[in-house]
Design a protein around this motif. Structure first.
Motif, PDB file in Angstrom:
ATOM      1  N   MET A  92       0.832  -1.179   0.000  1.00  8.00           N
ATOM      2  CA  MET A  92       0.000   0.000   0.000  1.00  8.00           C
ATOM      3  C   MET A  92       0.881   1.249   0.000  1.00  8.00           C
ATOM      4  O   MET A  92       2.037   1.194   0.394  1.00  8.00           O
ATOM      5  N   TYR A  93       0.344   2.329  -0.406  1.00  4.41           N
ATOM      6  CA  TYR A  93       1.114   3.560  -0.477  1.00  4.41           C
ATOM      7  C   TYR A  93       0.412   4.675   0.286  1.00  4.41           C
ATOM      8  O   TYR A  93      -0.770   4.570   0.617  1.00  4.41           O
ATOM      9  N   ARG A  94       1.145   5.739   0.538  1.00  7.20           N
ATOM     10  CA  ARG A  94       0.603   6.896   1.250  1.00  7.20           C
ATOM     11  C   ARG A  94       0.058   7.902   0.247  1.00  7.20           C
ATOM     12  O   ARG A  94       0.495   7.945  -0.906  1.00  7.20           O
TER      13      ARG A  94
ATOM     14  N   GLU B 208       3.972  13.324  -4.513  1.00  5.90           N
ATOM     15  CA  GLU B 208       5.410  13.311  -4.755  1.00  5.90           C
ATOM     16  C   GLU B 208       5.764  12.769  -6.134  1.00  5.90           C
ATOM     17  O   GLU B 208       6.756  13.180  -6.744  1.00  5.90           O
ATOM     18  N   HIS B 209       4.968  11.861  -6.630  1.00  4.04           N
ATOM     19  CA  HIS B 209       5.273  11.208  -7.909  1.00  4.04           C
ATOM     20  C   HIS B 209       4.257  11.545  -9.000  1.00  4.04           C
ATOM     21  O   HIS B 209       4.022  10.751  -9.910  1.00  4.04           O
TER      22      HIS B 209
ATOM     23  N   GLU C 277       4.490  13.403 -11.532  1.00  8.55           N
ATOM     24  CA  GLU C 277       5.020  13.390 -12.910  1.00  8.55           C
ATOM     25  C   GLU C 277       4.971  11.981 -13.491  1.00  8.55           C
ATOM     26  O   GLU C 277       4.728  11.792 -14.684  1.00  8.55           O
ATOM     27  N   TRP C 278       5.189  10.956 -12.648  1.00  7.86           N
ATOM     28  CA  TRP C 278       5.108   9.568 -13.114  1.00  7.86           C
ATOM     29  C   TRP C 278       3.655   9.183 -13.377  1.00  7.86           C
ATOM     30  O   TRP C 278       3.364   8.459 -14.339  1.00  7.86           O
ATOM     31  N   ILE C 279       2.767   9.665 -12.543  1.00  7.96           N
ATOM     32  CA  ILE C 279       1.337   9.395 -12.751  1.00  7.96           C
ATOM     33  C   ILE C 279       0.881  10.027 -14.060  1.00  7.96           C
ATOM     34  O   ILE C 279       0.115   9.425 -14.821  1.00  7.96           O
ATOM     35  N   ALA C 280       1.384  11.221 -14.347  1.00  8.98           N
ATOM     36  CA  ALA C 280       1.064  11.870 -15.624  1.00  8.98           C
ATOM     37  C   ALA C 280       1.579  11.038 -16.795  1.00  8.98           C
ATOM     38  O   ALA C 280       0.903  10.918 -17.833  1.00  8.98           O
TER      39      ALA C 280
ATOM     40  N   LEU D 266       2.535   2.933  -7.573  1.00  4.77           N
ATOM     41  CA  LEU D 266       2.763   3.519  -6.254  1.00  4.77           C
ATOM     42  C   LEU D 266       2.981   2.454  -5.181  1.00  4.77           C
ATOM     43  O   LEU D 266       3.674   2.700  -4.195  1.00  4.77           O
ATOM     44  N   SER D 267       2.408   1.290  -5.380  1.00  3.82           N
ATOM     45  CA  SER D 267       2.564   0.211  -4.402  1.00  3.82           C
ATOM     46  C   SER D 267       3.906  -0.510  -4.521  1.00  3.82           C
ATOM     47  O   SER D 267       4.361  -1.143  -3.573  1.00  3.82           O
TER      48      SER D 267
END
Length: 102
Positions: free
Chosen positions: A1-3, A9-10, A12-15, A39-40
Motif C-alpha cells: 500500500m502507499y501513502r 510526490e510522484h 510526474e510519473w502518474i502523468a 505507487l505500491s
C-alpha cells in the motif's frame, strides 16, 4: 500500500502513466490500476522508476482485461520490451495476483 503523499510526490510519473494510457487507448480502470500498482511497488532508485511505471501499465491493462502487447506498452512508455518482460510478473505477484498460464 502507499501513502497519499506518494501520489503528490510522484505526480510526474502518474502523468506519464496517463499519457501512456491515452496512447494505448486504455480505459480508466486500467489506468487506475496501473497507478495503484506503480505507487505500491515504487522503487527507491530513480533509474528503476521508468521500468516500474512501464510494467505497471502493462499489468494494469492485463488485470483490467484490456491486454496490450509488451511491445506496444514499451513504445508508449519509452522502454524496451525486455524491460517489461523482466518486471511485469514481479509487480503482478507483489499485488497478490497470479500470472496467467499462457
Amino acid at each position: 500500500m502507499y501513502r497519499a503523499s506518494d501520489r503528490v510526490e510522484h505526480e510526474e510519473w502518474i502523468a506519464e502513466i496517463e499519457q501512456a494510457g491515452e496512447a494505448l487507448d486504455l480505459g480508466s480502470d486500467a489506468r487506475s490500476r496501473a497507478v495503484d500498482l506503480f505507487l505500491s511497488t515504487l522503487p527507491e532508485e530513480n533509474r528503476s522508476k521508468r521500468a516500474t511505471m512501464a510494467a505497471s501499465v502493462y499489468v494494469g491493462a492485463l488485470v483490467a482485461g484490456e491486454e496490450r502487447s509488451q511491445t506496444a506498452v514499451a513504445d508508449a512508455t519509452d522502454v524496451s520490451r525486455l524491460t517489461i518482460q523482466q518486471r511485469w510478473k514481479g509487480i503482478l505477484e507483489a499485488a497478490g495476483l497470479e500470472a496467467p498460464d499462457w
